[in-house]
Design a protein around this motif. Structure first.
Motif, PDB file in Angstrom:
ATOM      1  N   UNK A  13       9.156   6.162  -9.215  1.00  0.00           N
ATOM      2  CA  UNK A  13       9.816   5.247  -9.014  1.00  0.00           C
ATOM      3  C   UNK A  13      10.255   4.348 -10.131  1.00  0.00           C
ATOM      4  N   UNK A  14       9.009   4.192 -10.855  1.00  0.00           N
ATOM      5  CA  UNK A  14       8.820   3.212 -11.965  1.00  0.00           C
ATOM      6  C   UNK A  14       9.823   4.100 -13.054  1.00  0.00           C
ATOM      7  N   UNK A  15       9.752   5.367 -13.487  1.00  0.00           N
ATOM      8  CA  UNK A  15      10.338   5.760 -14.086  1.00  0.00           C
ATOM      9  C   UNK A  15      11.906   5.858 -14.194  1.00  0.00           C
ATOM     10  N   UNK A  16      12.489   5.873 -12.825  1.00  0.00           N
ATOM     11  CA  UNK A  16      13.702   5.937 -12.200  1.00  0.00           C
ATOM     12  C   UNK A  16      14.270   4.482 -12.497  1.00  0.00           C
ATOM     13  N   UNK A  17      13.429   3.426 -12.187  1.00  0.00           N
ATOM     14  CA  UNK A  17      13.855   2.090 -12.383  1.00  0.00           C
ATOM     15  C   UNK A  17      14.257   1.844 -13.806  1.00  0.00           C
ATOM     16  N   UNK A  18      13.234   2.368 -14.741  1.00  0.00           N
ATOM     17  CA  UNK A  18      13.311   2.132 -16.125  1.00  0.00           C
ATOM     18  C   UNK A  18      14.431   2.777 -16.778  1.00  0.00           C
ATOM     19  N   UNK A  19      14.788   3.962 -16.256  1.00  0.00           N
ATOM     20  CA  UNK A  19      16.105   4.598 -16.542  1.00  0.00           C
ATOM     21  C   UNK A  19      17.171   3.861 -16.542  1.00  0.00           C
ATOM     22  N   UNK A  20      17.439   2.937 -15.464  1.00  0.00           N
ATOM     23  CA  UNK A  20      18.586   1.935 -15.242  1.00  0.00           C
ATOM     24  C   UNK A  20      18.256   0.704 -15.641  1.00  0.00           C
ATOM     25  N   UNK A  21      17.510   0.320 -16.465  1.00  0.00           N
ATOM     26  CA  UNK A  21      17.085  -0.944 -16.998  1.00  0.00           C
ATOM     27  C   UNK A  21      16.627  -2.085 -15.797  1.00  0.00           C
ATOM     28  N   UNK A  22      16.068  -1.414 -14.796  1.00  0.00           N
ATOM     29  CA  UNK A  22      15.507  -2.148 -13.731  1.00  0.00           C
ATOM     30  C   UNK A  22      14.043  -2.512 -13.791  1.00  0.00           C
ATOM     31  N   UNK A  23      13.656  -3.574 -13.783  1.00  0.00           N
ATOM     32  CA  UNK A  23      12.085  -3.747 -13.630  1.00  0.00           C
ATOM     33  C   UNK A  23      11.899  -4.800 -12.374  1.00  0.00           C
ATOM     34  N   UNK A  24      10.629  -4.115 -11.703  1.00  0.00           N
ATOM     35  CA  UNK A  24      10.184  -4.426 -10.534  1.00  0.00           C
ATOM     36  C   UNK A  24       9.464  -5.753 -11.045  1.00  0.00           C
ATOM     37  N   UNK A  25       9.504  -6.875 -10.183  1.00  0.00           N
ATOM     38  CA  UNK A  25       8.575  -8.121 -10.355  1.00  0.00           C
ATOM     39  C   UNK A  25       7.193  -7.708  -9.677  1.00  0.00           C
ATOM     40  N   UNK A  26       7.246  -7.050  -8.538  1.00  0.00           N
ATOM     41  CA  UNK A  26       6.096  -6.511  -7.882  1.00  0.00           C
ATOM     42  C   UNK A  26       6.069  -5.387  -6.864  1.00  0.00           C
ATOM     43  N   UNK A  27       4.975  -4.578  -6.672  1.00  0.00           N
ATOM     44  CA  UNK A  27       4.936  -3.682  -6.167  1.00  0.00           C
ATOM     45  C   UNK A  27       3.769  -3.547  -5.118  1.00  0.00           C
ATOM     46  N   UNK A  28       4.358  -3.350  -3.820  1.00  0.00           N
ATOM     47  CA  UNK A  28       3.353  -3.256  -2.614  1.00  0.00           C
ATOM     48  C   UNK A  28       2.748  -2.217  -2.303  1.00  0.00           C
ATOM     49  N   UNK A  29       1.411  -1.677  -2.434  1.00  0.00           N
ATOM     50  CA  UNK A  29       0.929  -0.371  -2.096  1.00  0.00           C
ATOM     51  C   UNK A  29      -0.358  -0.452  -1.659  1.00  0.00           C
ATOM     52  N   UNK A  30      -0.737   0.688  -0.907  1.00  0.00           N
ATOM     53  CA  UNK A  30      -2.225   0.734  -0.027  1.00  0.00           C
ATOM     54  C   UNK A  30      -3.317   0.831  -1.151  1.00  0.00           C
ATOM     55  N   UNK A  31      -4.202   0.103  -1.045  1.00  0.00           N
ATOM     56  CA  UNK A  31      -5.136   0.127  -2.107  1.00  0.00           C
ATOM     57  C   UNK A  31      -6.672   0.121  -1.244  1.00  0.00           C
ATOM     58  N   UNK A  32      -7.350   1.268  -0.958  1.00  0.00           N
ATOM     59  CA  UNK A  32      -8.458   1.145  -0.121  1.00  0.00           C
ATOM     60  C   UNK A  32      -9.473   2.214  -0.837  1.00  0.00           C
ATOM     61  N   UNK A  33     -10.793   2.211  -0.200  1.00  0.00           N
ATOM     62  CA  UNK A  33     -11.872   3.067  -0.714  1.00  0.00           C
ATOM     63  C   UNK A  33     -11.538   4.519  -0.543  1.00  0.00           C
ATOM     64  N   UNK A  34     -10.539   4.913   0.143  1.00  0.00           N
ATOM     65  CA  UNK A  34     -10.218   6.313   0.540  1.00  0.00           C
ATOM     66  C   UNK A  34      -9.227   6.759  -0.623  1.00  0.00           C
ATOM     67  N   UNK A  35      -8.474   5.720  -0.967  1.00  0.00           N
ATOM     68  CA  UNK A  35      -7.335   5.948  -1.970  1.00  0.00           C
ATOM     69  C   UNK A  35      -7.637   6.731  -3.079  1.00  0.00           C
ATOM     70  N   UNK A  36      -8.918   6.677  -3.743  1.00  0.00           N
ATOM     71  CA  UNK A  36      -9.204   7.290  -4.965  1.00  0.00           C
ATOM     72  C   UNK A  36      -9.464   8.761  -4.875  1.00  0.00           C
ATOM     73  N   UNK A  37      -9.312   8.988  -3.454  1.00  0.00           N
ATOM     74  CA  UNK A  37      -9.701  10.768  -3.222  1.00  0.00           C
ATOM     75  C   UNK A  37      -8.539  11.703  -3.281  1.00  0.00           C
ATOM     76  N   UNK A  38      -7.459  11.102  -2.967  1.00  0.00           N
ATOM     77  CA  UNK A  38      -6.041  11.908  -3.021  1.00  0.00           C
ATOM     78  C   UNK A  38      -4.803  11.319  -3.601  1.00  0.00           C
ATOM     79  N   UNK A  39      -4.367  11.692  -4.557  1.00  0.00           N
ATOM     80  CA  UNK A  39      -2.915  11.277  -5.143  1.00  0.00           C
ATOM     81  C   UNK A  39      -3.071   9.798  -5.234  1.00  0.00           C
ATOM     82  N   UNK A  40      -3.971   9.273  -5.926  1.00  0.00           N
ATOM     83  CA  UNK A  40      -4.324   7.908  -5.911  1.00  0.00           C
ATOM     84  C   UNK A  40      -3.369   6.868  -6.649  1.00  0.00           C
ATOM     85  N   UNK A  41      -2.999   6.002  -5.731  1.00  0.00           N
ATOM     86  CA  UNK A  41      -2.234   4.825  -6.235  1.00  0.00           C
ATOM     87  C   UNK A  41      -3.216   4.005  -7.345  1.00  0.00           C
ATOM     88  N   UNK A  42      -4.495   3.938  -6.819  1.00  0.00           N
ATOM     89  CA  UNK A  42      -5.371   3.083  -7.801  1.00  0.00           C
ATOM     90  C   UNK A  42      -5.334   4.019  -9.069  1.00  0.00           C
TER      91      UNK A  42
END
Length: 100
Positions: A1-30
């Motif tokens: 999503x960040x790459x697609x936004x940059x392609x169209x000169x769009x910049x996010x101010x914030x991003x909301x995402x899950x961050x928890x102890x299990x996140x680190x183990x599979x396709x991690x946002x962290x």
């Protein structure tokens, strides 16, 4: 999503995402998204620190540990749902006892 936004000169101010102890183990946002957000100066809204309660059912971690874990990440804010006085008290205790 960040790459697609940059392609169209769009910049996010914030991003909301899950961050928890299990996140680190599979396709991690962290590990994959958080560093890029910090690099780009985008605000990080951490959510689901307890994985919608699923993580707590394992009995491996306590709610306050989940909150402390999320608070230790480079977030702008950690969002926790508060639907009762017990949960509000838990959030207050997590904030009071938090040490980076």
């Amino acid at each position: 999503m960040l790459e697609a936004a940059a392609k169209y000169d769009f910049r996010f101010d914030t991003v909301q995402m899950p961050l928890n102890v299990m996140d680190a183990h599979f396709r991690s946002f962290q590990h994959h998204v958080l560093p890029e957000l910090i690099k780009q100066g985008i605000g990080v809204l951490g959510m689901k620190s307890m994985g919608s309660g699923v993580i707590l059912k394992s009995k491996v971690v306590k709610p306050i540990e989940c909150l402390h874990y999320a608070l230790n990440l480079p977030t702008s804010v950690v969002i926790t749902g508060i639907d009762s006085m017990k949960i509000l008290d838990q959030a207050i205790e997590a904030a009071k006892s938090f040490k980076p």
